[in-house]
Design a protein around this motif. Structure first.
Motif, PDB file in Angstrom:
ATOM      1  N   ILE A 199       7.986  -4.519 -12.982  1.00  9.86           N
ATOM      2  CA  ILE A 199       8.037  -5.441 -11.845  1.00  9.86           C
ATOM      3  C   ILE A 199       6.887  -5.177 -10.887  1.00  9.86           C
ATOM      4  N   ILE A 200       6.583  -3.902 -10.653  1.00 10.70           N
ATOM      5  CA  ILE A 200       5.469  -3.562  -9.758  1.00 10.70           C
ATOM      6  C   ILE A 200       4.165  -4.121 -10.323  1.00 10.70           C
ATOM      7  N   GLY A 201       4.034  -4.104 -11.659  1.00 15.94           N
ATOM      8  CA  GLY A 201       2.851  -4.707 -12.277  1.00 15.94           C
ATOM      9  C   GLY A 201       2.700  -6.168 -11.899  1.00 15.94           C
ATOM     10  N   TYR A 202       3.806  -6.892 -11.858  1.00 16.40           N
ATOM     11  CA  TYR A 202       3.770  -8.303 -11.437  1.00 16.40           C
ATOM     12  C   TYR A 202       3.489  -8.424  -9.939  1.00 16.40           C
ATOM     13  N   ILE A 203       4.105  -7.531  -9.158  1.00 17.13           N
ATOM     14  CA  ILE A 203       3.901  -7.569  -7.701  1.00 17.13           C
ATOM     15  C   ILE A 203       2.426  -7.388  -7.359  1.00 17.13           C
ATOM     16  N   LEU A 204       1.764  -6.460  -8.041  1.00 15.25           N
ATOM     17  CA  LEU A 204       0.353  -6.186  -7.755  1.00 15.25           C
ATOM     18  C   LEU A 204      -0.553  -7.362  -8.105  1.00 15.25           C
ATOM     19  N   LYS A 205      -0.068  -8.260  -8.982  1.00  9.78           N
ATOM     20  CA  LYS A 205      -0.862  -9.423  -9.368  1.00  9.78           C
ATOM     21  C   LYS A 205      -0.611 -10.636  -8.482  1.00  9.78           C
ATOM     22  N   LEU A 206       0.367 -10.527  -7.561  1.00 11.63           N
ATOM     23  CA  LEU A 206       0.653 -11.663  -6.680  1.00 11.63           C
ATOM     24  C   LEU A 206      -0.540 -11.932  -5.771  1.00 11.63           C
ATOM     25  N   PRO A 207      -0.880 -13.205  -5.540  1.00 10.67           N
ATOM     26  CA  PRO A 207      -1.952 -13.517  -4.592  1.00 10.67           C
ATOM     27  C   PRO A 207      -1.572 -13.049  -3.195  1.00 10.67           C
ATOM     28  N   ARG A 208      -2.553 -12.577  -2.451  1.00 14.97           N
ATOM     29  CA  ARG A 208      -2.311 -12.073  -1.098  1.00 14.97           C
ATOM     30  C   ARG A 208      -2.365 -13.221  -0.089  1.00 14.97           C
ATOM     31  N   PHE A 209      -1.181 -13.651   0.356  1.00 12.68           N
ATOM     32  CA  PHE A 209      -1.106 -14.718   1.343  1.00 12.68           C
ATOM     33  C   PHE A 209      -1.135 -14.119   2.745  1.00 12.68           C
ATOM     34  N   SER A 210      -1.652 -14.880   3.687  1.00 11.79           N
ATOM     35  CA  SER A 210      -1.802 -14.358   5.053  1.00 11.79           C
ATOM     36  C   SER A 210      -0.689 -14.831   5.979  1.00 11.79           C
ATOM     37  N   ASN A 211       0.305 -15.575   5.459  1.00  8.00           N
ATOM     38  CA  ASN A 211       1.372 -16.043   6.348  1.00  8.00           C
ATOM     39  C   ASN A 211       2.251 -14.876   6.773  1.00  8.00           C
ATOM     40  N   GLN A 212       2.968 -15.053   7.861  1.00 10.73           N
ATOM     41  CA  GLN A 212       3.737 -13.977   8.476  1.00 10.73           C
ATOM     42  C   GLN A 212       4.825 -13.434   7.545  1.00 10.73           C
ATOM     43  N   GLU A 213       5.447 -14.326   6.765  1.00 10.99           N
ATOM     44  CA  GLU A 213       6.513 -13.881   5.854  1.00 10.99           C
ATOM     45  C   GLU A 213       5.967 -12.890   4.836  1.00 10.99           C
ATOM     46  N   MET A 214       4.806 -13.194   4.252  1.00 14.20           N
ATOM     47  CA  MET A 214       4.233 -12.317   3.246  1.00 14.20           C
ATOM     48  C   MET A 214       3.740 -11.010   3.850  1.00 14.20           C
ATOM     49  N   ILE A 215       3.219 -11.082   5.075  1.00 12.73           N
ATOM     50  CA  ILE A 215       2.762  -9.862   5.756  1.00 12.73           C
ATOM     51  C   ILE A 215       3.953  -8.937   6.012  1.00 12.73           C
ATOM     52  N   ARG A 216       5.079  -9.515   6.482  1.00 13.34           N
ATOM     53  CA  ARG A 216       6.284  -8.707   6.729  1.00 13.34           C
ATOM     54  C   ARG A 216       6.806  -8.112   5.423  1.00 13.34           C
ATOM     55  N   TRP A 217       6.780  -8.932   4.353  1.00 13.07           N
ATOM     56  CA  TRP A 217       7.258  -8.445   3.064  1.00 13.07           C
ATOM     57  C   TRP A 217       6.371  -7.312   2.544  1.00 13.07           C
ATOM     58  N   ASN A 218       5.058  -7.465   2.690  1.00 18.04           N
ATOM     59  CA  ASN A 218       4.130  -6.440   2.231  1.00 18.04           C
ATOM     60  C   ASN A 218       4.363  -5.118   2.975  1.00 18.04           C
ATOM     61  N   ASN A 219       4.561  -5.205   4.289  1.00 17.67           N
ATOM     62  CA  ASN A 219       4.835  -4.000   5.084  1.00 17.67           C
ATOM     63  C   ASN A 219       6.159  -3.370   4.660  1.00 17.67           C
ATOM     64  N   SER A 220       7.143  -4.231   4.375  1.00 17.31           N
ATOM     65  CA  SER A 220       8.466  -3.743   3.986  1.00 17.31           C
ATOM     66  C   SER A 220       8.409  -3.020   2.646  1.00 17.31           C
ATOM     67  N   ILE A 221       7.713  -3.605   1.694  1.00 16.67           N
ATOM     68  CA  ILE A 221       7.672  -2.993   0.360  1.00 16.67           C
ATOM     69  C   ILE A 221       6.867  -1.697   0.382  1.00 16.67           C
ATOM     70  N   GLN A 222       5.854  -1.620   1.239  1.00 15.17           N
ATOM     71  CA  GLN A 222       5.116  -0.357   1.389  1.00 15.17           C
ATOM     72  C   GLN A 222       6.021   0.727   1.956  1.00 15.17           C
ATOM     73  N   GLU A 223       6.816   0.355   2.933  1.00 12.39           N
ATOM     74  CA  GLU A 223       7.740   1.313   3.546  1.00 12.39           C
ATOM     75  C   GLU A 223       8.763   1.817   2.525  1.00 12.39           C
ATOM     76  N   GLN A 224       9.274   0.892   1.704  1.00 14.59           N
ATOM     77  CA  GLN A 224      10.252   1.274   0.687  1.00 14.59           C
ATOM     78  C   GLN A 224       9.617   2.152  -0.389  1.00 14.59           C
ATOM     79  N   ALA A 225       8.378   1.836  -0.762  1.00 10.71           N
ATOM     80  CA  ALA A 225       7.674   2.663  -1.749  1.00 10.71           C
ATOM     81  C   ALA A 225       7.422   4.058  -1.196  1.00 10.71           C
ATOM     82  N   ASN A 226       7.093   4.138   0.097  1.00  8.52           N
ATOM     83  CA  ASN A 226       6.864   5.443   0.733  1.00  8.52           C
ATOM     84  C   ASN A 226       8.128   6.305   0.730  1.00  8.52           C
TER      85      ASN A 226
END
Length: 466
Positions: free
Chosen positions: A217-244
Motif C-alpha cells: 500500500i505504501i508503494g501506491y501511496i508514494l506514487k500518488l500525485p502531490r496535490f496542494s489542496n488543504q485536505e491532501m496537505i493535512r493527510w500528508n502530515n497525518s500519515i507522516q505522523e503515523q509513520a513516525n
C-alpha cells in the motif's frame, strides 16, 4: 435456441442469449462432459467486461451451486478465470462470508458460510482495491479475533483452531487487496492503527501478511500525485505522523524479538520514505553513533547480534535519507570504521556505500573512489557487496562527461580485482564480476574506447601469467 428448449424472446440482446445457452450447459444432461462445459464457461469468463456483471450474475451463481458436482480443481480454475478477469468484488457481493453466523458443527458449514471463498480468492485474486478488504474481509477478521480473544469459543478446541486458520486465511489475502488511490486516503488512519495493534500481538504468521500488505500500500501511496489542496496537505502530515509512530515500534520489534517476521525490514524500508526527515536523521544518527562507539571502545564483540541488527536498520533507511552535512560526514566515518573490519559489519558497510554512491551528486564520486582505494582488504563474505559498489560507481559515472583519464584510472584500479573475482568459489561473487565486465565492455564500446579496455585486460592477463 428452440432446439435447446429455450424461448428465443427471453433474452432481448444477443449477449443475453449467449448467457442463456451457456447456462443450459449446466443442466444435468451435460453431467458427463464437465471438462468441455468448464472449458466453454472459462473461455466465456475470460472475455467478460465489467458492464456484463448484471447479465452474468445468475450464470455465476448457478455455476457456484455446482461446486459439489464438478471436480474441485476444475471448478476452481473456471471460477478463478471470472475472478481474474473482473476481480473479486462481485463474488464477495454474491456470496458474503458468514464464518461466525453459521454453526461450525453444521454439516453444510462450508456451503452456508461460504468459507470456500478464502482459498479461491487466495489462488486467483490479482492486485485489487484496499476498499474491498475493508468492506468485506476486515470486519469478518475482526469478529473472529474478538470472539477468540473474549473466549466465546473455548480455547484449544477444534473450533478455536478452525477459526484461527480462517483468521489467518483472511489476512493472507491482505497483500493482494492493496491498490490504493486518492479516494482511499480516509482509511489510512485505521490502517496504521490496525497494523500498530497487530504488531503488539505474538502471531508472526499473521503479521507477515499485514506487513507485506502495508508495504504494498505504501508503494501506491508514494506514487500518488502531490496535490496542494488543504485536505491532501493535512493527510500528508497525518500519515507522516503515523509513520513516525509505527516505525520505531517496528525497529524495536526487529531488534528485540527473535521471532519477528522476516519481512519486517521491508516494511521499515517502505515507511522510511514516508517518515519525516527529522525522525530519520535522529534514528540514523543514534544507531550509527552507537555502533561506532562500540567499535572504538572494544565493546562490539559482546553486542555483535544487536549491533548487526541495528546496522541492518541503517541499510534499510539510508536510501530514503537526504545525507546532508553532518549525516553525510557521520556516514563516511562509519564507512572508514568498518570497511576494514573482519566481521559481518564490513559487508553491511559496503551495502551502505553502494546506496550512498547511488544517491550522491556525481561530484562526490571521486572521493568515494578514493575511499575504496584506501580500504582494499575484503573478507570473503563481503566481496560480492564490494563488487556491487564498483558496479554502482561505474553506473553513476557519466562516460560522456567524465574525463577519460579519470575513467581509465578507476578501471586500472578495479580491473584486477574484478578479473580475480571471476575465479571465486562463491557463485554470487563470480556472477557479479562477470556482469560487471559485460557492463564495462558496453560502456567502453558506446564511448568508442573498447580497444583501450581490451588492451588493459590483456595487459593484466600477461601480468597474472607472469
Amino acid at each position: 435456441m428452440s432446439s435447446l428448449g429455450l424461448d428465443e424472446n427471453k433474452g432481448p440482446t444477443n449477449f443475453q442469449k449467449i448467457v442463456i445457452v451457456i447456462s443450459h450447459f449446466l443442466s444435468s444432461r451435460y453431467d458427463k462432459a464437465h471438462a468441455h462445459v468448464c472449458g466453454i464457461i472459462g473461455a466465456f469468463f475470460e472475455h467478460l467486461e465489467n458492464s456484463c456483471e448484471k447479465d452474468t450474475r445468475d450464470l455465476v451463481c448457478e455455476f457456484v451451486s455446482k461446486r459439489q458436482d464438478i471436480p474441485h480443481d476444475l471448478w476452481q480454475q473456471t471460477l478463478g478465470k471470472y475472478i481474474q478477469k473482473l476481480g473479486p468484488q462481485n463474488i464477495l457481493q454474491y456470496f458474503p462470508l458468514a464464518l461466525l453466523e453459521v454453526d461450525l458443527n453444521d454439516e453444510d458449514y462450508e456451503e452456508k458460510s461460504h468459507s470456500w471463498l478464502l482459498p479461491l480468492l487466495n489462488r486467483f485474486t490479482k492486485v485489487t482495491s484496499i476498499k474491498l478488504f475493508f468492506d468485506h474481509l476486515l470486519p469478518v477478521a475482526q469478529k473472529i479475533r474478538q470472539g477468540l480473544d473474549e473466549k466465546r469459543v473455548r480455547p484449544n478446541t477444534e473450533a478455536a483452531r478452525l477459526y484461527e486458520v480462517m483468521y489467518i486465511q483472511i489476512w493472507e489475502l491482505f497483500p493482494k487487496f492493496c491498490r490504493f488511490t486518492k479516494e482511499d486516503i480516509h482509511i489510512t488512519g485505521e490502517l496504521f492503527t490496525i497494523t500498530t495493534e497487530m504488531a503488539k500481538q505474538a502471531n508472526s504468521q499473521t503479521l507477515k501478511y499485514v506487513f507485506k500488505g502495508l508495504e504494498n500500500i505504501i508503494g501506491y501511496i508514494l506514487k500518488l500525485p502531490r496535490f496542494s489542496n488543504q485536505e491532501m496537505i493535512r493527510w500528508n502530515n497525518s500519515i507522516q505522523e503515523q509513520a513516525n509512530k509505527l516505525s520505531p515500534m517496528l525497529c524495536k520489534t526487529y531488534i528485540m524479538d527473535p521471532n519477528a517476521p522476516k519481512n519486517i525490514l521491508n516494511l521499515i524500508r517502505a515507511l522510511a520514505f514516508i517518515c519525516t526527515k527529522d525522525y530519520l536523521d535522529r534514528i540514523y544518527t543514534k544507531n550509527m553513533e552507537k555502533i561506532i562507539h562500540d567499535k572504538e571502545t572494544d565493546k562490539l564483540k559482546g553486542n555483535m547480534l544487536i549491533r548487526t541488527k541495528e546496522t541492518n536498520l541503517l541499510v534499510n533507511i539510508v536510501e530514503a535519507m537526504e545525507l546532508q552535512d553532518k549525516v553525510y560526514d557521520l556516514t563516511i566515518q562509519f564507512l572508514r570504521t568498518f570497511m576494514n573490519d573482519t566481521t559481518i559489519l564490513q559487508k553491511k558497510a559496503y551495502k551502505i556505500l553502494s546506496i550512498v554512491m547511488g544517491k550522491v551528486h556525481p561530484s562526490f564520486l571521486l572521493n568515494l573512489f578514493a575511499l575504496m582505494q584506501e580500504f582494499k582488504n575484503t573478507s570473503q563474505h563481503a566481496k560480492s557487496t564490494r563488487l556491487l559498489c564498483i558496479e554502482t560507481l561505474f553506473e553513476k559515472i557519466n562516460f560522456n562527461e567524465q574525463a577519460v583519464e579519470d575513467i581509465l584510472v578507476m578501471v586500472q584500479e578495479f580491473l584486477p580485482e574484478i578479473l580475480l573475482s571471476m575465479k571465486e568459489t562463491n557463485h554470487k561473487t563470480r556472477k557479479t564480476a562477470t556482469d560487471l565486465i559485460d557492463s564495462l565492455v558496453k560502456k567502453f564500446t558506446d564511448k568508442g574506447m573498447v580497444e583501450d579496455f581490451i588492451s588493459l585486460v590483456w595487459l593484466l592477463c600477461d601480468f597474472f601469467l607472469l
